[in-house]
Design a protein around this motif. Structure first.
Motif, mmCIF file in Angstrom:
data_model
loop_
_atom_site.group_PDB
_atom_site.id
_atom_site.type_symbol
_atom_site.label_atom_id
_atom_site.label_comp_id
_atom_site.label_asym_id
_atom_site.label_seq_id
_atom_site.Cartn_x
_atom_site.Cartn_y
_atom_site.Cartn_z
ATOM 1 N N GLN A 88 12.177 -4.592 16.893
ATOM 2 C CA GLN A 88 10.836 -5.147 16.778
ATOM 3 C C GLN A 88 9.840 -4.049 17.140
ATOM 4 O O GLN A 88 9.951 -3.431 18.204
ATOM 5 C CB GLN A 88 10.675 -6.351 17.704
ATOM 6 C CG GLN A 88 9.373 -7.100 17.509
ATOM 7 C CD GLN A 88 9.296 -8.337 18.397
ATOM 8 O OE1 GLN A 88 10.136 -8.561 19.262
ATOM 9 N NE2 GLN A 88 8.257 -9.142 18.202
ATOM 10 N N ARG A 137 5.766 -2.748 17.256
ATOM 11 C CA ARG A 137 4.333 -3.011 17.225
ATOM 12 C C ARG A 137 3.587 -1.739 17.639
ATOM 13 O O ARG A 137 4.157 -0.841 18.266
ATOM 14 C CB ARG A 137 3.973 -4.153 18.179
ATOM 15 C CG ARG A 137 4.606 -5.492 17.830
ATOM 16 C CD ARG A 137 4.514 -6.454 18.987
ATOM 17 N NE ARG A 137 5.280 -5.980 20.124
ATOM 18 C CZ ARG A 137 6.544 -6.308 20.383
ATOM 19 N NH1 ARG A 137 7.182 -7.127 19.575
ATOM 20 N NH2 ARG A 137 7.176 -5.823 21.439
ATOM 21 N N ILE A 179 -0.536 -4.696 16.405
ATOM 22 C CA ILE A 179 -0.081 -5.237 15.118
ATOM 23 C C ILE A 179 1.420 -5.013 14.954
ATOM 24 O O ILE A 179 1.999 -4.106 15.558
ATOM 25 C CB ILE A 179 -0.868 -4.645 13.928
ATOM 26 C CG1 ILE A 179 -0.743 -3.111 13.866
ATOM 27 C CG2 ILE A 179 -2.335 -5.036 14.006
ATOM 28 C CD1 ILE A 179 0.340 -2.589 12.987
ATOM 29 N N ASP A 180 2.044 -5.841 14.130
ATOM 30 C CA ASP A 180 3.462 -5.721 13.813
ATOM 31 C C ASP A 180 3.617 -4.742 12.651
ATOM 32 O O ASP A 180 3.153 -5.003 11.538
ATOM 33 C CB ASP A 180 4.016 -7.094 13.437
ATOM 34 C CG ASP A 180 5.512 -7.091 13.190
ATOM 35 O OD1 ASP A 180 6.086 -6.010 13.008
ATOM 36 O OD2 ASP A 180 6.110 -8.186 13.154
ATOM 37 N N LEU A 223 6.124 -3.890 10.806
ATOM 38 C CA LEU A 223 6.933 -4.318 9.671
ATOM 39 C C LEU A 223 6.140 -5.157 8.667
ATOM 40 O O LEU A 223 6.544 -5.294 7.515
ATOM 41 C CB LEU A 223 8.160 -5.091 10.147
ATOM 42 C CG LEU A 223 9.142 -4.298 11.013
ATOM 43 C CD1 LEU A 223 10.379 -5.134 11.328
ATOM 44 C CD2 LEU A 223 9.543 -3.008 10.337
ATOM 45 N N THR A 224 5.018 -5.699 9.086
ATOM 46 C CA THR A 224 4.146 -6.407 8.155
ATOM 47 C C THR A 224 3.604 -5.449 7.094
ATOM 48 O O THR A 224 3.375 -5.838 5.946
ATOM 49 C CB THR A 224 2.981 -7.053 8.914
ATOM 50 O OG1 THR A 224 3.501 -7.987 9.862
ATOM 51 C CG2 THR A 224 2.033 -7.786 7.971
ATOM 52 N N TYR A 225 3.418 -4.191 7.466
ATOM 53 C CA TYR A 225 2.807 -3.200 6.579
ATOM 54 C C TYR A 225 3.835 -2.284 5.918
ATOM 55 O O TYR A 225 3.539 -1.670 4.884
ATOM 56 C CB TYR A 225 1.796 -2.367 7.371
ATOM 57 C CG TYR A 225 0.763 -3.228 8.030
ATOM 58 C CD1 TYR A 225 -0.400 -3.584 7.368
ATOM 59 C CD2 TYR A 225 0.974 -3.744 9.319
ATOM 60 C CE1 TYR A 225 -1.341 -4.414 7.959
ATOM 61 C CE2 TYR A 225 0.051 -4.578 9.920
ATOM 62 C CZ TYR A 225 -1.108 -4.915 9.233
ATOM 63 O OH TYR A 225 -2.025 -5.749 9.824
ATOM 64 N N PRO A 260 7.846 -2.921 5.544
ATOM 65 C CA PRO A 260 9.051 -3.672 5.911
ATOM 66 C C PRO A 260 10.360 -2.902 5.741
ATOM 67 O O PRO A 260 11.385 -3.329 6.269
ATOM 68 C CB PRO A 260 9.011 -4.878 4.965
ATOM 69 C CG PRO A 260 8.183 -4.426 3.802
ATOM 70 C CD PRO A 260 7.159 -3.503 4.379
ATOM 71 N N VAL A 320 -2.356 0.909 7.698
ATOM 72 C CA VAL A 320 -2.882 -0.277 8.370
ATOM 73 C C VAL A 320 -4.393 -0.318 8.187
ATOM 74 O O VAL A 320 -5.093 0.620 8.593
ATOM 75 C CB VAL A 320 -2.545 -0.257 9.874
ATOM 76 C CG1 VAL A 320 -3.059 -1.534 10.550
ATOM 77 C CG2 VAL A 320 -1.039 -0.103 10.097
ATOM 78 N N ASP A 339 -7.707 -4.753 10.584
ATOM 79 C CA ASP A 339 -6.635 -5.530 11.200
ATOM 80 C C ASP A 339 -6.421 -5.156 12.658
ATOM 81 O O ASP A 339 -5.822 -5.928 13.418
ATOM 82 C CB ASP A 339 -5.322 -5.336 10.437
ATOM 83 C CG ASP A 339 -5.363 -5.964 9.054
ATOM 84 O OD1 ASP A 339 -6.389 -6.596 8.719
ATOM 85 O OD2 ASP A 339 -4.371 -5.818 8.317
ATOM 86 N N THR A 388 -6.473 -1.994 0.856
ATOM 87 C CA THR A 388 -5.518 -2.839 0.136
ATOM 88 C C THR A 388 -4.513 -1.962 -0.562
ATOM 89 O O THR A 388 -4.031 -2.250 -1.596
ATOM 90 C CB THR A 388 -6.248 -3.735 -0.880
ATOM 91 O OG1 THR A 388 -7.028 -2.922 -1.753
ATOM 92 C CG2 THR A 388 -7.109 -4.738 -0.163
#
Length: 219
Positions: free
Chosen positions: A132, A134, A154-155, A157-159, A161, A173, A177, A219
């Protein structure tokens, strides 16, 4: 940076057990600490590089626990000949680290101005098992590491994976965010902080290179 450590011979504000590794960067370009590399490419994108091991190569790291290390090496690199390596081991525990590209110098006028930029990015290659992961940013000030200096965590892996597939990946990132807390100053950002939760018998290396801010569309 968590407290309770010593920085260049002086005591930092108190917090729980940490080890500090400072002064790892080779000062081939000492001015990089005060003026990280800024450029504009042919597409008009403005980029500020705060660490890449070559043109921006000044900084220091902290780690927790003491068996971890964080500093430059020349075995793996995304670009150039060097990258940072965060090497750690753990067994069902929290592990933290950070890289300060001003080598823990304090001051309200010391830091990277990211106002007007849209994206924070770096390249990473992982050796080891998934964990995990962050991160957050920290701004500078007269005193290091006051709570209001931290951005939102922020995590990763969201950005990105797929970072545990053994290849280099860019993590991008949007700065929006990393929601600014009261007191966080985007005009003097100085540090990236890593926050990991590891499982049983974990022995990993994170290779990190080309840490920068830019105005590419987030984006």
């Amino acid at each position: 940076m968590p407290h309770g450590v010593k920085i260049a011979g002086r005591a930092a504000p108190p917090m729980l057990a940490l080890a500090l590794l400072v002064g790892h960067a080779i000062a081939a370009n000492p001015a990089a600490a005060k003026n990280p590399q800024a450029s504009k490419n042919s597409s008009g994108h403005h980029r500020v590089v705060v660490w890449n091991g070559e043109t921006a190569n000044v900084g220091g790291g902290w780690v927790n626990p003491t068996r971890s290390t964080f500093g430059p090496q020349t075995i793996e690199a995304h670009s150039g000949s060097s990258a940072l390596e965060f090497k750690f081991s753990g067994d069902n525990e929290w592990i933290g680290a950070g890289w300060n590209w001003f080598n823990f110098k304090t001051g309200d006028d010391i830091g990277t101005d990211v106002s007007g930029l849209e994206t924070f990015s770096f390249w990473i290659k992982v050796r080891g098992k998934p964990v995990q992961f962050r991160l957050n940013l920290q701004c500078n000030g007269a005193v290091l590491d006051t709570p209001e200096q931290h951005s939102t965590r922020i995590d990763v892996l969201t950005y990105a994976p797929d970072i545990f597939d053994g290849n280099w990946h860019e993590v991008r990132v949007p700065l929006r965010d990393l929601v600014e807390s009261k007191g966080f100053n985007p005009h003097n950002v100085s540090q990236i902080q890593l926050d990991l939760t590891v499982g049983a018998d974990t022995q990993n290396s994170f290779f990190i290179d080309d840490i920068s801010f830019d105005n590419r569309p987030s984006t």
